[in-house]
Write a protein that holds these residues in place. Structure first.
Motif, PDB file in Angstrom:
ATOM      1  N   THR A  34     -37.826  18.524   4.088  1.00 30.29           N
ATOM      2  CA  THR A  34     -38.323  18.528   2.713  1.00 30.29           C
ATOM      3  C   THR A  34     -38.561  19.953   2.232  1.00 30.29           C
ATOM      4  O   THR A  34     -38.222  20.297   1.091  1.00 30.29           O
ATOM      5  CB  THR A  34     -39.616  17.692   2.615  1.00 30.29           C
ATOM      6  OG1 THR A  34     -39.349  16.374   3.102  1.00 30.29           O
ATOM      7  CG2 THR A  34     -40.100  17.613   1.182  1.00 30.29           C
ATOM      8  N   PRO A 101     -44.437  15.271   1.342  1.00 26.97           N
ATOM      9  CA  PRO A 101     -43.940  14.062   2.001  1.00 26.97           C
ATOM     10  C   PRO A 101     -45.007  13.361   2.837  1.00 26.97           C
ATOM     11  O   PRO A 101     -44.950  12.156   3.055  1.00 26.97           O
ATOM     12  CB  PRO A 101     -42.808  14.576   2.882  1.00 26.97           C
ATOM     13  CG  PRO A 101     -43.140  16.005   3.130  1.00 26.97           C
ATOM     14  CD  PRO A 101     -43.853  16.483   1.896  1.00 26.97           C
ATOM     15  N   PRO A 116     -35.721  11.864   3.504  1.00 21.30           N
ATOM     16  CA  PRO A 116     -35.427  13.127   2.816  1.00 21.30           C
ATOM     17  C   PRO A 116     -34.539  12.951   1.579  1.00 21.30           C
ATOM     18  O   PRO A 116     -34.758  13.609   0.562  1.00 21.30           O
ATOM     19  CB  PRO A 116     -34.733  13.968   3.883  1.00 21.30           C
ATOM     20  CG  PRO A 116     -35.249  13.431   5.172  1.00 21.30           C
ATOM     21  CD  PRO A 116     -35.425  11.950   4.938  1.00 21.30           C
TER      22      PRO A 116
END
Length: 166
Positions: A34, A101, A116
């Motif tokens: 991320t 995330p 992702p």
């Protein structure tokens, strides 16, 4: 001579999470992927002569990974400029149009997004232009263009989701 710049693992201090996360390895990789995507959103795809890489780091508590920028061509001004810019990193996820995330505000981590590709799709939707083509935040134009260029499949998924909402 090639070298690697350690860019860190994410925007949450890594070692404070290493012993608190039951599935640390999975979360660590998710955050690195991320963070790589967020850096691409903000600064674009690395130019020829450098690339993102994952750096394993062995620690008393176990192995953790960080994101690195491998520089193969330090004499190239474009590569040097990119490396210098990316080395500064991001202060917040929102600078790239991203949400964290994983959230670490309780006893156990909470995964907000586990995929992702889904994270990038969400950032593309967040930074998308209005129906008249203008961006509600001027910086979104750069973020959206960088993400769409680097992640064409996710850009197509974002367009499909936006069309379904209309």
């Amino acid at each position: 001579m090639p070298y690697t710049i350690d860019l860190g693992a994410s925007l949450t201090p890594l070692l404070t999470r290493l012993d608190r996360s039951p599935d640390f390895d999975t979360l660590n990789v998710l955050e690195i992927e991320t963070y790589r995507s967020a850096l691409i959103a903000r600064f674009g795809v690395p130019p020829e002569g450098c690339r993102f890489t994952i750096i394993p780091n062995h620690h008393d508590f176990g192995c953790y990974r960080t994101l690195g920028l491998r520089v193969m061509s330090e004499d190239d001004a474009t590569v040097a400029d990119y490396a210098e810019t990316v080395e500064e990193g991001l202060a917040t996820w929102i600078e790239a149009g991203f949400r964290a995330p994983v959230r670490y505000d309780g006893a156990a981590p909470v995964v907000e997004h586990a995929d992702p590709a889904g994270i990038v799709t969400a950032a593309l939707m967040t930074t998308r232009p209005a129906t008249d083509g203008t961006f509600p935040v001027p910086g979104f134009a750069v973020l959206h263009a960088n993400l769409a260029a680097a992640f064409p499949a996710e850009a197509a998924a974002a367009r499909a989701r936006i069309a379904a909402l209309a």
